[in-house]
Design a protein around this motif. Structure first.
Motif, short mmCIF file in Angstrom:
data_model
loop_
_atom_site.label_atom_id
_atom_site.label_comp_id
_atom_site.label_asym_id
_atom_site.label_seq_id
_atom_site.Cartn_x
_atom_site.Cartn_y
_atom_site.Cartn_z
N SER A 1 23.37 -60.31 14.19
CA SER A 1 23.23 -61.82 13.62
C SER A 1 24.76 -62.24 13.35
N ALA B 1 23.09 -68.67 6.23
CA ALA B 1 21.46 -68.54 6.10
C ALA B 1 20.90 -67.86 7.21
N GLU B 2 21.50 -68.22 8.46
CA GLU B 2 21.03 -67.38 9.63
C GLU B 2 21.39 -65.72 9.45
N ARG C 1 19.00 -64.31 7.07
CA ARG C 1 17.50 -64.07 7.70
C ARG C 1 17.17 -62.84 8.26
N GLY D 1 17.25 -60.19 5.77
CA GLY D 1 16.16 -60.00 4.97
C GLY D 1 15.07 -59.57 5.75
N SER D 2 14.98 -60.00 7.37
CA SER D 2 13.96 -59.37 8.27
C SER D 2 13.98 -57.98 8.59
#
Length: 276
Positions: free
Chosen positions: A164, A242-243, A246, A249-250
C-alpha cells in the motif's frame, strides 16, 4: 577532551540527523505518539539505573517523556531536552521538566548528570556533536546510553503495508520492503554509527551493546493507532494515510483481528572517563 565538530554542508548518503523535517514531525500528533508508542522493557531501565553512579538523568530527545517517566518511577531525577515544543508540552503535563532545544545547541550551564539517555532519538542527532555534548554534561563514571525499540512484523502485515505504501507514495525514497523484512538489521547500522560517533567525540570508554527481547500483542485498533506515529507516515496527506491504514487493517483482520509483535530493544552504552 570531547570536541564539537564545525557546521558542515549536507553530505551525501543516509544521515537521519540531517532530515530535520521528519525529525521534527512527530509533534504533529503528540498525544497519539504518547498513547500509542510502546514503552521500554523494565530490564533496560533497571540496567541503566544500576550502571549510572547516581540518580540524576539527562534525557535527550525526550519526546513526550515516555522513558523519563519510566526512569522517574525507579527513583531517578530527570531533566528532558526536546527540540519540539509540542512534544515537550505533553511531557510537562506528566510532570517531566523539559528544556526545549536540540542537544547539539543545548548548554549544560555548569550542570552535570549521572547518565544521559536517549530513547528512540539518537539517530536524529549528530552522532559526534551529540556524544560530545553528553560528555560535557556527564560526571566522571557517568553513563551515556541510546536505545531503540526494533520490531519484526508478521509477514502478512508487513507485506500489506509495503504494497500500500508503494502504491500511495511511489516516489518516496523510503524502501517499504525494509519494513516488510525486519527493523533489527536496520538498527545494526544505527548502533554502529552511534558507537563510531562516541569514539570520535572522545571522553568515553569503548562503547558496548545491550539487547532486550520481548513481545507485545496488538489488536487491529492498537496497531492502526501506532502506525501513523512513524516518520515515514507523519507527513502523509490524510487521504493517503487512510489508504495505507485500510490495507494494514485488512491484514490484521485476516489474522483474526490481532497479532504478536517481536521486539528487541537495542542499545549502545558508554561510560564517561577522565575528570573533564
Amino acid at each position: 577532551m570531547p570536541t564539537l565538530p564545525p557546521e558542515q554542508p549536507l553530505p551525501a548518503g543516509n544521515e537521519p540527523h540531517r532530515a530535520r523535517r521528519m525529525a521534527e514531525s512527530f509533534g504533529s500528533d503528540a498525544e497519539r505518539y504518547d498513547r500509542a508508542r510502546p514503552r521500554y522493557p523494565d530490564a533496560l531501565v533497571r540496567r541503566i539505573v544500576a550502571a549510572a553512579p547516581g540518580p540524576d538523568i539527562l534525557d535527550v530527545g525526550c519526546g513526550t517523556g515516555i522513558a523519563a517517566r519510566q526512569l522517574r518511577a525507579m527513583g531517578c531525577r530527570v531533566l528532558g531536552v526536546e527540540p519540539d515544543a509540542r512534544m515537550a508540552d505533553v511531557a510537562r503535563r506528566f510532570g517531566v521538566e523539559v528544556e526545549v532545544a536540540r542537544i547539539e545547541d543545548w548548554e549544560p550551564a555548569g550542570r552535570t548528570f549521572d547518565a544521559v539517555t536517549a530513547g528512540q532519538a539518537w539517530h536524529w542527532i549528530d552522532p559526534v556533536a551529540g556524544a560530545a555534548r553528553a560528555a560535557q554534561a556527564l560526571r566522571p563514571g557517568g553513563l551515556l546510553t541510546a536505545f531503540w525499540n526494533a520490531f519484526r512484523l508478521p509477514p502478512e502485515v508487513a507485506e500489506a503495508f509495503a504494497t500500500s505504501y508503494r502504491r500511495v507514495v511511489p516516489d518516496s525514497p523510503f524502501n517499504p520492503q525494509e519494513m516488510a523484512k525486519t527493523t533489527f538489521d536496520a538498527y545494526a547500522a544505527i548502533l554502529a554509527k552511534s558507537a563510531d560517533g562516541i569514539r570520535e567525540a572522545g571522553g568515553f570508554g569503548e562503547p558496548e551493546q545491550w539487547r532486550f527481547d520481548w513481545e507485545r500483542s496488538y489488536t487491529r485498533d492498537a496497531w492502526l493507532d501506532q502506525l501513523p506515529t512513524y516518520g515515514i507516515l507523519t507527513g502523509l496527506a490524510p487521504d493517503r494515510l487512510a489508504e495505507v491504514l485500510r490495507a494494514a487493517g485488512s491484514a490484521v483482520d485476516a489474522l483474526g483481528g490481532s497479532f504478536t509483535m517481536s521486539y528487541a530493544t537495542v542499545t549502545v552504552a558508554a561510560t564517561r572517563t577522565g575528570a573533564s
